[in-house]
Design a protein around this motif. Structure first.
Motif, PDB file in Angstrom:
ATOM      1  N   ALA A  91       7.079  -1.475  45.544  1.00 26.53           N
ATOM      2  CA  ALA A  91       5.556  -2.182  46.024  1.00 26.53           C
ATOM      3  C   ALA A  91       4.552  -1.447  45.352  1.00 26.53           C
ATOM      4  CB  ALA A  91       5.469  -1.808  47.325  1.00 26.53           C
ATOM      5  N   GLY A  92       3.600  -2.093  44.518  1.00 24.65           N
ATOM      6  CA  GLY A  92       2.199  -1.787  44.081  1.00 24.65           C
ATOM      7  C   GLY A  92       2.716  -1.395  42.564  1.00 24.65           C
ATOM      8  N   ASP A  93       3.740  -1.913  42.141  1.00 30.55           N
ATOM      9  CA  ASP A  93       3.942  -1.598  40.637  1.00 30.55           C
ATOM     10  C   ASP A  93       3.803  -2.710  39.721  1.00 30.55           C
ATOM     11  OD1 ASP A  93       6.655  -2.706  40.837  1.00 30.55           O
ATOM     12  OD2 ASP A  93       7.586  -1.102  39.907  1.00 30.55           O
ATOM     13  N   THR A 119      17.926  -4.883  43.114  1.00 34.26           N
ATOM     14  CA  THR A 119      18.778  -4.995  44.204  1.00 34.26           C
ATOM     15  C   THR A 119      17.861  -5.765  45.245  1.00 34.26           C
ATOM     16  OG1 THR A 119      19.897  -2.851  44.237  1.00 34.26           O
ATOM     17  CG2 THR A 119      20.155  -4.066  46.162  1.00 34.26           C
ATOM     18  N   LEU A 120      18.697  -6.965  45.506  1.00 33.82           N
ATOM     19  CA  LEU A 120      17.748  -7.959  46.298  1.00 33.82           C
ATOM     20  C   LEU A 120      18.580  -8.132  47.711  1.00 33.82           C
ATOM     21  CD1 LEU A 120      17.278 -10.983  43.977  1.00 33.82           C
ATOM     22  CD2 LEU A 120      15.739  -9.358  44.614  1.00 33.82           C
ATOM     23  N   GLN A 125      12.469  -5.803  49.478  1.00 36.57           N
ATOM     24  CA  GLN A 125      11.479  -6.379  48.713  1.00 36.57           C
ATOM     25  C   GLN A 125      10.367  -5.817  48.599  1.00 36.57           C
ATOM     26  OE1 GLN A 125      14.546  -7.540  47.205  1.00 36.57           O
ATOM     27  NE2 GLN A 125      14.544  -8.265  49.282  1.00 36.57           N
ATOM     28  N   PRO A 126       9.555  -5.632  47.600  1.00 36.08           N
ATOM     29  CA  PRO A 126       8.269  -5.274  47.845  1.00 36.08           C
ATOM     30  C   PRO A 126       7.210  -6.388  48.318  1.00 36.08           C
ATOM     31  CG  PRO A 126       8.557  -5.611  45.477  1.00 36.08           C
ATOM     32  CD  PRO A 126       9.863  -5.598  46.298  1.00 36.08           C
ATOM     33  N   ARG A 142      11.572 -12.078  50.662  1.00 36.43           N
ATOM     34  CA  ARG A 142      12.593 -12.381  50.058  1.00 36.43           C
ATOM     35  C   ARG A 142      12.388 -12.605  48.595  1.00 36.43           C
ATOM     36  NH1 ARG A 142      15.987 -16.422  53.481  1.00 36.43           N
ATOM     37  NH2 ARG A 142      14.081 -17.402  54.615  1.00 36.43           N
ATOM     38  N   GLY A 143      11.484 -11.961  47.896  1.00 34.06           N
ATOM     39  CA  GLY A 143      11.234 -12.053  46.507  1.00 34.06           C
ATOM     40  C   GLY A 143      10.594 -10.953  46.138  1.00 34.06           C
TER      41      GLY A 143
END
Length: 208
Positions: A91-93, A119-120, A125-126, A142-143
């Motif tokens: 998250a955030g990148d 990895t999903l 997810q972020p 979910r993305g």
């Protein structure tokens, strides 16, 4: 089971800082592949540099900017992978380059530029990534829209001029030398000739 989406953006990282800065252009029609457990998926970036792989099962996937992009006539011919952040996506990148830089030009052509594996799965997810990216069918939770790739062009050049006052600076009425072409040769550190170009209106450029 739940399905997931993966994507994001390819751009021209003019200053090679690994970040998508204001004014830097998207890379259109770039072929992107995704290694899955059952084979390889392929897509291309849109006019804004975005790409997406949708409706993926939980698992680990590896996005790659295909080697064909770097061949003569390809969307990224003469371009090199930015110096970026090759760590895992988080998250955030968003809008950071994740390309793992190949060792040499032959590796670009053979293997492309690969990103870190993604990895999903549930809860991995972020959230709230790139707000301008196209919405993906399975929603933000979910993305993963952080798999970005930046590319820059290596160039050496610039101007030959008549330095009337011999101070090493183009100043006053001094202008580029336009009386005819001048041959400029590029050498490596061992003195080998890498390339030769001629000036146009006093300006020369070596690329790739």
């Amino acid at each position: 089971s739940d399905l997931y989406d993966l994507g994001n953006r390819v751009w021209f990282d003019t200053n090679n800082n690994g970040l998508l800065d204001t004014g830097e252009a998207p890379a259109q029609s770039v072929t992107v592949t995704l290694l899955t457990a059952s084979g390889t998926l392929t897509t291309v970036t849109d006019a804004n540099g975005y790409y997406a792989f949708t409706n993926l099962a939980p698992g680990t996937y590896t996005p790659t900017i295909a080697g064909a992009n770097f061949a003569p006539g390809g969307a990224l011919a003469d371009y090199w992978s930015s110096t970026g952040d090759t760590a895992a996506y988080a998250a955030g990148d968003n809008n950071k380059d994740h390309g793992i830089d190949p060792a040499n030009r032959a590796a670009y052509l053979a293997d492309g530029v690969t990103g870190a594996p993604v990895t999903l799965g549930a809860g991995s997810q972020p959230m709230l990534e790139d707000g301008t990216a196209p919405a993906l069918p399975n929603g933000d939770a979910r993305g993963n829209q952080t798999a970005d790739f930046g590319f820059y062009k290596q160039t050496i050049g610039n101007t030959i001029w008549v330095d009337s006052n011999d101070n090493g600076v183009i100043d006053g009425a001094e202008a580029p030398y336009t009386s005819g072409p001048i041959t400029v040769t590029l050498l490596d550190t061992a003195g080998n000739v890498i390339d030769t170009v001629v000036t146009t209106n006093g300006v020369y450029t070596f690329t790739s």
